[in-house]
Design a protein around this motif. Structure first.
Motif, PDB file in Angstrom:
ATOM      1  N   PHE A 130       0.945  -1.264  -0.132  1.00 47.36           N
ATOM      2  CA  PHE A 130       0.123  -0.227   0.211  1.00 47.36           C
ATOM      3  C   PHE A 130       1.193   1.154   0.139  1.00 47.36           C
ATOM      4  O   PHE A 130       0.209   2.465  -0.693  1.00 47.36           O
ATOM      5  CB  PHE A 130      -0.546  -0.044   1.606  1.00 47.36           C
ATOM      6  N   VAL A 131       2.087   1.110   1.011  1.00 47.41           N
ATOM      7  CA  VAL A 131       2.480   2.450   1.009  1.00 47.41           C
ATOM      8  C   VAL A 131       3.593   2.547  -0.520  1.00 47.41           C
ATOM      9  O   VAL A 131       3.684   3.783  -0.811  1.00 47.41           O
ATOM     10  CB  VAL A 131       3.814   2.431   2.271  1.00 47.41           C
ATOM     11  N   LEU A 132       4.066   1.292  -0.938  1.00 43.93           N
ATOM     12  CA  LEU A 132       4.515   1.076  -2.361  1.00 43.93           C
ATOM     13  C   LEU A 132       3.937   1.832  -3.444  1.00 43.93           C
ATOM     14  O   LEU A 132       4.447   3.040  -4.009  1.00 43.93           O
ATOM     15  CB  LEU A 132       5.800   0.256  -2.454  1.00 43.93           C
ATOM     16  N   LEU A 135       2.990   5.834  -2.778  1.00 40.62           N
ATOM     17  CA  LEU A 135       4.853   6.919  -3.067  1.00 40.62           C
ATOM     18  C   LEU A 135       4.571   7.049  -4.397  1.00 40.62           C
ATOM     19  O   LEU A 135       4.737   7.743  -5.182  1.00 40.62           O
ATOM     20  CB  LEU A 135       5.575   6.068  -2.583  1.00 40.62           C
ATOM     21  N   ALA A 136       4.535   5.447  -5.400  1.00 40.72           N
ATOM     22  CA  ALA A 136       5.126   5.022  -6.384  1.00 40.72           C
ATOM     23  C   ALA A 136       3.826   6.329  -7.375  1.00 40.72           C
ATOM     24  O   ALA A 136       4.114   6.473  -8.424  1.00 40.72           O
ATOM     25  CB  ALA A 136       5.016   3.945  -7.358  1.00 40.72           C
ATOM     26  N   ALA A 137       2.805   5.746  -7.017  1.00 46.07           N
ATOM     27  CA  ALA A 137       1.578   6.701  -8.313  1.00 46.07           C
ATOM     28  C   ALA A 137       1.186   7.796  -7.729  1.00 46.07           C
ATOM     29  O   ALA A 137       1.485   9.103  -9.126  1.00 46.07           O
ATOM     30  CB  ALA A 137       0.421   5.730  -7.808  1.00 46.07           C
ATOM     31  N   LEU A 138       1.997   8.734  -7.409  1.00 49.75           N
ATOM     32  CA  LEU A 138       2.375  10.318  -6.658  1.00 49.75           C
ATOM     33  C   LEU A 138       3.158  10.461  -7.413  1.00 49.75           C
ATOM     34  O   LEU A 138       3.666  11.505  -8.180  1.00 49.75           O
ATOM     35  CB  LEU A 138       2.326  10.968  -4.822  1.00 49.75           C
ATOM     36  N   GLN A 215      -1.619  -1.967  -8.545  1.00 52.81           N
ATOM     37  CA  GLN A 215      -2.338  -0.762  -8.246  1.00 52.81           C
ATOM     38  C   GLN A 215      -1.820   0.474  -8.253  1.00 52.81           C
ATOM     39  O   GLN A 215      -2.181   1.650  -8.906  1.00 52.81           O
ATOM     40  CB  GLN A 215      -2.071  -1.394  -6.299  1.00 52.81           C
ATOM     41  N   THR A 216      -0.317   0.550  -8.752  1.00 45.91           N
ATOM     42  CA  THR A 216       0.637   1.168  -9.052  1.00 45.91           C
ATOM     43  C   THR A 216      -0.122   2.058 -10.340  1.00 45.91           C
ATOM     44  O   THR A 216      -0.188   3.236 -10.748  1.00 45.91           O
ATOM     45  CB  THR A 216       1.736   1.342  -9.757  1.00 45.91           C
ATOM     46  N   THR A 264     -10.000   9.289  -2.765  1.00 44.34           N
ATOM     47  CA  THR A 264     -10.600   8.246  -2.827  1.00 44.34           C
ATOM     48  C   THR A 264     -10.535   6.722  -3.625  1.00 44.34           C
ATOM     49  O   THR A 264     -10.814   5.993  -3.962  1.00 44.34           O
ATOM     50  CB  THR A 264     -11.660   8.717  -3.771  1.00 44.34           C
ATOM     51  N   GLY A 265      -9.131   7.097  -4.990  1.00 45.73           N
ATOM     52  CA  GLY A 265      -8.367   5.708  -5.601  1.00 45.73           C
ATOM     53  C   GLY A 265      -7.820   5.245  -4.704  1.00 45.73           C
ATOM     54  O   GLY A 265      -7.384   3.674  -4.569  1.00 45.73           O
ATOM     55  N   ILE A 266      -7.052   5.647  -3.372  1.00 48.09           N
ATOM     56  CA  ILE A 266      -6.125   5.008  -2.526  1.00 48.09           C
ATOM     57  C   ILE A 266      -7.022   3.980  -1.768  1.00 48.09           C
ATOM     58  O   ILE A 266      -6.607   2.671  -1.526  1.00 48.09           O
ATOM     59  CB  ILE A 266      -5.444   5.791  -1.716  1.00 48.09           C
TER      60      ILE A 266
END
Length: 335
Positions: A130-132, A135-138, A215-216, A264-266
């Motif tokens: 979840f954390v990765l 961070l990767a998506a942002l 998920q990314t 919302t996406g997260i």
């Protein structure tokens, strides 16, 4: 004189009263949303009980010893209360749920004890993924939004779509082939230590990547779309006309307004991560809740399946409420 002194006092009190009204309204809306989601959870758990009842076989036959006779099966069914109507068993289970009693498994173990050991492993796996993912998506979404319709943006558009389209089991098989069978860099299966956790950190790499990659891709597209919407707003246009740098515009002006959609996406990703965990843990022999759930489905073990569903639904509900709070605070601050 009196009028001139009361007007400033009234002006000072008015914002405080408006703020209190907004907080009260937010609490009422939160309570209403929580009530609806608890009702949905109740219906979902009832559906779980009914669906398992419709499957061929039952917990007594699935967990019976080889060669056990009809009398033994009948005694086992009585012991597991399978001779009672399903709605009675559901009523007993759901009324005990608020006390923390998740029932007893088909093999005679307390469900809370059965889930206590693998739960930290699943939290470690899912939490790291979840954390990765966030961070990767942002990072990728912000990088692509720095130059809209540029080369980087087009590459990110294609790769994020492809990543999201890949199911977790396909990503898992690809990782196993490349990183384990062909190169031997990482172990193909998870070996547990004395504490029941993965023996080395390297055994977490492929399961985490298998969950993170799809998920990314999903969240990167949401970040890009939310930032693109914010780029057309007047305050971002004004910041651009003022000559501010692209990074400052994205971080200080576009990203704050994009947070409701991103949150919302997260929150949606939480449910997808939990669903993918079952597949990933099974493929990598990871000692988590997914492995327990797979065994419970094979055993037609209704209390265990319902307990896992309840825990997952509770986690998703909390994350969705946090996303609602982010959206409410952001939209309230802008109004």
């Amino acid at each position: 004189m009196t009028g001139t002194t009361t007007r400033p006092a009234e002006a000072a009190v008015r914002p405080v009263a408006a703020s209190a009204t907004r907080r009260a309204g937010l609490l009422l809306r939160g309570a209403a949303v929580l009530g609806k989601r608890l009702l949905m959870l109740l219906v979902l758990l009832a559906v779980v009980f009914a669906a398992i009842e419709l499957l061929p076989g039952d917990a007594a036959s699935a967990t019976s010893e080889r060669g056990e006779g009809a009398a033994g099966l009948a005694a086992r069914r009585h012991l597991l209360a399978l001779d009672r109507p399903v709605w009675e068993r559901f009523a007993d289970w759901i009324t005990a749920l608020p006390t923390g009693d998740l029932g007893t498994s088909a093999r005679g173990e307390r469900v809370t004890d059965l889930l206590a050991a693998p739960l930290p492993n699943t939290v470690l796996l899912g939490g790291t993924a979840f954390v990765l993912t966030v961070l990767a998506a942002l990072a990728v979404g912000l990088g692509a939004s720095a130059r809209p319709r540029g080369i980087v943006d087009r590459v990110v558009d294609l790769t994020s779509t492809a990543a999201f389209a890949l199911p977790e089991f396909v990503v898992s098989i690809g990782l196993l082939l490349v990183l384990s069978l062909w190169t031997g860099w990482l172990p193909a299966a998870t070996v547990t230590g004395a504490d029941g956790a993965p023996a080395t950190w390297s055994m977490l790499v492929m399961p985490v990547l298998a969950l993170t990659v799809p998920q990314t891709g999903w969240n990167t597209r949401i970040v890009r779309a939310a930032l693109a919407d914010q780029a057309a707003t007047p305050h971002v246009e004004a910041a651009r006309l003022d000559g501010l740098s692209t990074g400052r515009i994205l971080l200080r002006h576009a990203l704050p307004g994009a947070w409701p959609a991103i949150a919302t996406g997260i929150a949606t990703s939480t449910g997808m991560l939990l669903g993918g965990t079952v597949v990933v843990e099974t493929l990598f022999n990871y000692p988590g809740i997914g492995t327990v759930l797979a065994g419970a489905v094979a055993d037609r073990d209704t209390p265990v399946i319902a307990a896992v569903v309840a825990c997952a639904a509770a986690l998703i509900t909390v994350v969705l409420l946090l996303a609602d709070l982010v959206r409410a605070r952001t939209l309230g601050a802008r109004s």
